[in-house]
Design an enzyme around this catalytic site. Structure first.
Site, PDB file in Angstrom:
ATOM      1  N   ASN A   1     -10.779  -2.519  -6.464  1.00 43.14           N
ATOM      2  CA  ASN A   1      -9.892  -1.633  -7.241  1.00 43.14           C
ATOM      3  C   ASN A   1     -10.439  -1.283  -8.629  1.00 43.14           C
ATOM      4  O   ASN A   1     -10.003  -0.309  -9.244  1.00 43.14           O
ATOM      5  CB  ASN A   1      -8.485  -2.238  -7.386  1.00 43.14           C
ATOM      6  CG  ASN A   1      -7.654  -2.177  -6.125  1.00 43.14           C
ATOM      7  OD1 ASN A   1      -6.785  -3.012  -5.893  1.00 43.14           O
ATOM      8  ND2 ASN A   1      -7.906  -1.179  -5.267  1.00 43.14           N
TER       9      ASN A   1
ATOM     10  N   ASP B   1       0.838  -1.202   0.000  1.00 42.15           N
ATOM     11  CA  ASP B   1       0.000   0.000   0.000  1.00 42.15           C
ATOM     12  C   ASP B   1       0.878   1.258   0.000  1.00 42.15           C
ATOM     13  O   ASP B   1       1.975   1.243   0.555  1.00 42.15           O
ATOM     14  CB  ASP B   1      -0.903  -0.024   1.243  1.00 42.15           C
ATOM     15  CG  ASP B   1      -2.068   0.944   1.124  1.00 42.15           C
ATOM     16  OD1 ASP B   1      -2.274   1.519   0.038  1.00 42.15           O
ATOM     17  OD2 ASP B   1      -2.774   1.131   2.126  1.00 42.15           O
TER      18      ASP B   1
HETATM   19  C1  FPP Z   1      -1.726   0.144  -3.414  1.00 41.93           C
HETATM   20  O1  FPP Z   1      -1.272   1.469  -3.421  1.00 41.93           O
HETATM   21  C2  FPP Z   1      -1.206  -0.613  -4.545  1.00 41.93           C
HETATM   22  C3  FPP Z   1      -1.963  -1.235  -5.498  1.00 41.93           C
HETATM   23  C4  FPP Z   1      -3.434  -1.179  -5.501  1.00 41.93           C
HETATM   24  C5  FPP Z   1      -1.353  -1.955  -6.621  1.00 41.93           C
HETATM   25  C6  FPP Z   1      -0.081  -2.677  -6.290  1.00 41.93           C
HETATM   26  C7  FPP Z   1       0.544  -3.099  -7.559  1.00 41.93           C
HETATM   27  C8  FPP Z   1       1.867  -3.097  -7.814  1.00 41.93           C
HETATM   28  C9  FPP Z   1       2.924  -2.729  -6.860  1.00 41.93           C
HETATM   29  C10 FPP Z   1       2.320  -3.526  -9.152  1.00 41.93           C
HETATM   30  C11 FPP Z   1       1.933  -4.943  -9.332  1.00 41.93           C
HETATM   31  C12 FPP Z   1       2.935  -5.700 -10.030  1.00 41.93           C
HETATM   32  C13 FPP Z   1       3.181  -7.006  -9.824  1.00 41.93           C
HETATM   33  C14 FPP Z   1       4.084  -7.700 -10.736  1.00 41.93           C
HETATM   34  C15 FPP Z   1       2.566  -7.779  -8.712  1.00 41.93           C
HETATM   35  P1  FPP Z   1      -2.373   2.623  -3.554  1.00 41.93           P
HETATM   36  O2  FPP Z   1      -2.549   2.926  -4.977  1.00 41.93           O
HETATM   37  O3  FPP Z   1      -3.610   2.182  -2.830  1.00 41.93           O
HETATM   38  O4  FPP Z   1      -1.670   3.793  -2.802  1.00 41.93           O
HETATM   39  P2  FPP Z   1      -2.373   4.968  -1.969  1.00 41.93           P
HETATM   40  O5  FPP Z   1      -3.090   4.291  -0.836  1.00 41.93           O
HETATM   41  O6  FPP Z   1      -1.209   5.786  -1.519  1.00 41.93           O
HETATM   42  O7  FPP Z   1      -3.276   5.679  -2.904  1.00 41.93           O
END
Ligand code: FPP
Length: 252
Positions: free
Chosen positions: A69, A21
């Protein structure tokens, strides 16, 4: 402190699950688009997998995309799917050469075709590998997983292939996406949020939880070693009292 040096190699968790996250906030802090945060987050995926392999953690589950998501802006969802496809395509040989086996949990039938096909290729290519198992939670919802398990168990009861008394922990486990995979001893969530967010609700029943303020793109191997080190300092009681545990451990 060098946490890796301090680890007790006889007490390494078999399974660690991570809620990655903070990609969006990391990007915003840098005045960048959210997708830049996700793209940088892929580096942390690599760090986490390398650290897991070094520690000989058998199963590493990463929460990459939840059923919720899909409600994000279309450009972000499309960007995340592209990132996933491109990352799997470019990393598949490296995963294979490092003896990593790829699995997914979640409702992957409803991922875009390109994404599903790339995943299937990688799952097939790495199927006989014996090292760390990397489990990507994609289009995942723990409530959906449990509902699907309940439905399948109810069907078996209705057709007479199981009795009510057959419904125990093992039978439920056998109907989850994670059938055959041990429950995580440790769950890590980055970015300072202190929630489970519909992740592995059944499987985390007795897991140790580690919450760190580090944003996912900043999460490095050292952060992972630290989480495992802290896990090793905890007393896992499973509802017992400390004295009972001491008694049980005497025989080890
Ligand atoms: C959460 O941060 C992250 C995600 C919803 C996506 C995670 C995906 C990756 C790191 C790339 C995936 C790649 C592979 C190969 C598994 P957020 O967007 O919720 O952050 P925020 O809470 O700060 O908005």
């Amino acid at each position: 402190m060098d946490y890796k040096e301090k680890l007790d190699i006889d007490n390494i968790p078999q399974h660690v699950a991570i809620i990655m996250d903070g990609n969006g906030r990391w990007a915003k802090e840098k005045g960048q688009m959210r997708l830049f945060g996700h793209a940088t987050g892929v580096e942390s995926v690599r760090e986490a997998l390398t650290a897991a392999t070094e520690m000989k953690i058998k199963f590493l589950t990463l929460y990459a995309f939840s059923t919720e998501n899909w409600n994000r802006p279309k450009a972000e969802v499309d960007g995340l799917m592209d990132l996933l496809v491109n990352t799997i395509a470019s990393e598949i040989e490296s995963l294979h050469n490092n003896d990593v086996r790829l699995l997914t949990i979640g409702d992957t039938n409803h991922l875009p075709d390109g994404c599903r096909n790339e995943l299937l290729k990688a799952i097939e290519r790495t199927a006989s590998n014996k090292g760390t198992v990397l489990i990507l939670a994609l289009n995942y919802s723990a409530k959906l997983e449990i509902k699907q398990a309940i439905k399948r168990i109810a069907e078996k009861y209705k057709e007479g292939s199981i009795e009510l008394d057959d419904i125990d922990d093992q039978l439920v486990h056998d109907h989850l996406y994670t059938a055959g995979i041990p429950d995580p001893e440790l769950m890590i969530r980055t970015s300072g949020e202190i929630r489970i967010s519909n992740f592995l609700l059944w499987q985390l029943a007795y897991s140790e939880l580690h919450f760190t303020p580090v944003l996912w793109p900043d999460f490095k191997k050292e952060d992972f070693y630290r989480a495992v080190y802290e896990y090793q300092t905890r007393e896992r009681r499973f509802g017992l009292i400390g004295e009972q545990l001491n008694e049980l451990n005497k025989d080890d």
